[in-house]
Design a protein around this motif. Structure first.
Motif, PDB file in Angstrom:
ATOM      1  N   THR A 123       0.870  -1.170   0.000  1.00  0.00           N
ATOM      2  CA  THR A 123       0.000   0.000   0.000  1.00  0.00           C
ATOM      3  C   THR A 123       0.909   1.223   0.000  1.00  0.00           C
ATOM      4  O   THR A 123       1.795   1.337   0.855  1.00  0.00           O
ATOM      5  N   VAL A 124       0.721   2.099  -0.959  1.00  0.00           N
ATOM      6  CA  VAL A 124       1.523   3.313  -1.083  1.00  0.00           C
ATOM      7  C   VAL A 124       0.615   4.498  -0.762  1.00  0.00           C
ATOM      8  O   VAL A 124      -0.455   4.642  -1.369  1.00  0.00           O
ATOM      9  N   GLN A 125       1.062   5.320   0.173  1.00  0.00           N
ATOM     10  CA  GLN A 125       0.317   6.538   0.509  1.00  0.00           C
ATOM     11  C   GLN A 125       1.290   7.711   0.446  1.00  0.00           C
ATOM     12  O   GLN A 125       2.335   7.695   1.100  1.00  0.00           O
ATOM     13  N   VAL A 126       0.944   8.706  -0.356  1.00  0.00           N
ATOM     14  CA  VAL A 126       1.699   9.954  -0.374  1.00  0.00           C
ATOM     15  C   VAL A 126       0.952  10.906   0.553  1.00  0.00           C
ATOM     16  O   VAL A 126      -0.267  11.083   0.430  1.00  0.00           O
ATOM     17  N   LEU A 127       1.685  11.485   1.501  1.00  0.00           N
ATOM     18  CA  LEU A 127       1.102  12.347   2.528  1.00  0.00           C
ATOM     19  C   LEU A 127       1.632  13.762   2.383  1.00  0.00           C
ATOM     20  O   LEU A 127       2.774  13.963   1.971  1.00  0.00           O
ATOM     21  N   ASN A 128       0.810  14.733   2.770  1.00  0.00           N
ATOM     22  CA  ASN A 128       1.285  16.118   2.791  1.00  0.00           C
ATOM     23  C   ASN A 128       1.805  16.471   4.185  1.00  0.00           C
ATOM     24  O   ASN A 128       1.867  15.602   5.070  1.00  0.00           O
ATOM     25  N   GLN A 129       2.167  17.729   4.366  1.00  0.00           N
ATOM     26  CA  GLN A 129       2.751  18.182   5.630  1.00  0.00           C
ATOM     27  C   GLN A 129       1.764  18.125   6.790  1.00  0.00           C
ATOM     28  O   GLN A 129       2.160  18.204   7.953  1.00  0.00           O
ATOM     29  N   ARG A 130       0.483  17.939   6.503  1.00  0.00           N
ATOM     30  CA  ARG A 130      -0.539  17.813   7.549  1.00  0.00           C
ATOM     31  C   ARG A 130      -0.903  16.350   7.803  1.00  0.00           C
ATOM     32  O   ARG A 130      -1.903  16.050   8.458  1.00  0.00           O
ATOM     33  N   ASP A 131      -0.099  15.437   7.266  1.00  0.00           N
ATOM     34  CA  ASP A 131      -0.331  13.986   7.388  1.00  0.00           C
ATOM     35  C   ASP A 131      -1.621  13.534   6.713  1.00  0.00           C
ATOM     36  O   ASP A 131      -2.184  12.495   7.056  1.00  0.00           O
ATOM     37  N   GLU A 132      -2.094  14.295   5.734  1.00  0.00           N
ATOM     38  CA  GLU A 132      -3.275  13.906   4.964  1.00  0.00           C
ATOM     39  C   GLU A 132      -2.811  13.107   3.745  1.00  0.00           C
ATOM     40  O   GLU A 132      -1.836  13.473   3.088  1.00  0.00           O
ATOM     41  N   VAL A 133      -3.519  12.046   3.442  1.00  0.00           N
ATOM     42  CA  VAL A 133      -3.209  11.266   2.243  1.00  0.00           C
ATOM     43  C   VAL A 133      -3.640  12.086   1.030  1.00  0.00           C
ATOM     44  O   VAL A 133      -4.791  12.516   0.943  1.00  0.00           O
ATOM     45  N   VAL A 134      -2.699  12.319   0.108  1.00  0.00           N
ATOM     46  CA  VAL A 134      -3.013  13.053  -1.118  1.00  0.00           C
ATOM     47  C   VAL A 134      -3.059  12.132  -2.333  1.00  0.00           C
ATOM     48  O   VAL A 134      -3.660  12.470  -3.348  1.00  0.00           O
TER      49      VAL A 134
END
Length: 151
Positions: A123-134
């Motif tokens: 499972t690949v998740q790209v996260l932003n600086q707010r730890d939200e999955v983008v």
């Protein structure tokens, strides 16, 4: 870094996370040039100022490429990428956002075409600086199994 690992040595639930990378104007321009995608969503500040996002959003394919590229700090020479499934652009990414990637070993299965190997699904998740999955997707690897001991 090279880290040889057989399929049998990879534990389901293992997580690795990358360092961050801040998205820039240059990223937008270079990616548009590489792909030919000059849609106003990515390149026209005035057009996007009136949108629900309030500004230009990153190309999803760029975030995918950068997010996956961030994971290339550890190479397993006993495996190769078989591809990606279920790619989703979950939230917009803007210039100035910092992304990082979290990869989790999700499941393994035999490979009927290659009895000496199996498939690893991550499972690949790209996260932003707010730890939200983008961005989210599944990465499929073909990984060698540990050879049977000589009799």
């Amino acid at each position: 870094m090279e880290r040889p690992r057989y399929l049998d040595e990879i534990e389901i639930g293992e997580i690795r996370e990358t360092y961050g990378r801040t998205i820039t104007e240059t990223d937008f321009v270079v990616h548009a040039g590489h792909t030919g995608d000059f849609f106003p969503h990515h390149m026209d500040a005035e057009f996007m100022a009136k949108s629900e996002f309030g500004g230009r959003i990153a190309h999803g394919t760029m975030i995918f490429a950068i997010g996956v590229g961030l994971t290339a700090t550890e190479i397993n020479p006993l495996s190769f990428s078989y591809g990606y499934d279920r790619l989703r652009f979950v939230r917009p990414v803007f210039i100035g956002d910092t992304i990082r990637t979290r990869v989790t070993a999700a499941r393994k299965e035999d490979d009927p075409k290659r009895p000496q190997s199996g498939k690893l699904f991550e499972t690949v998740q790209v996260l932003n600086q707010r730890d939200e999955v983008v961005l989210a997707c599944e990465h499929i690897y073909v990984v060698q199994k540990k050879p049977a001991p000589a009799a």
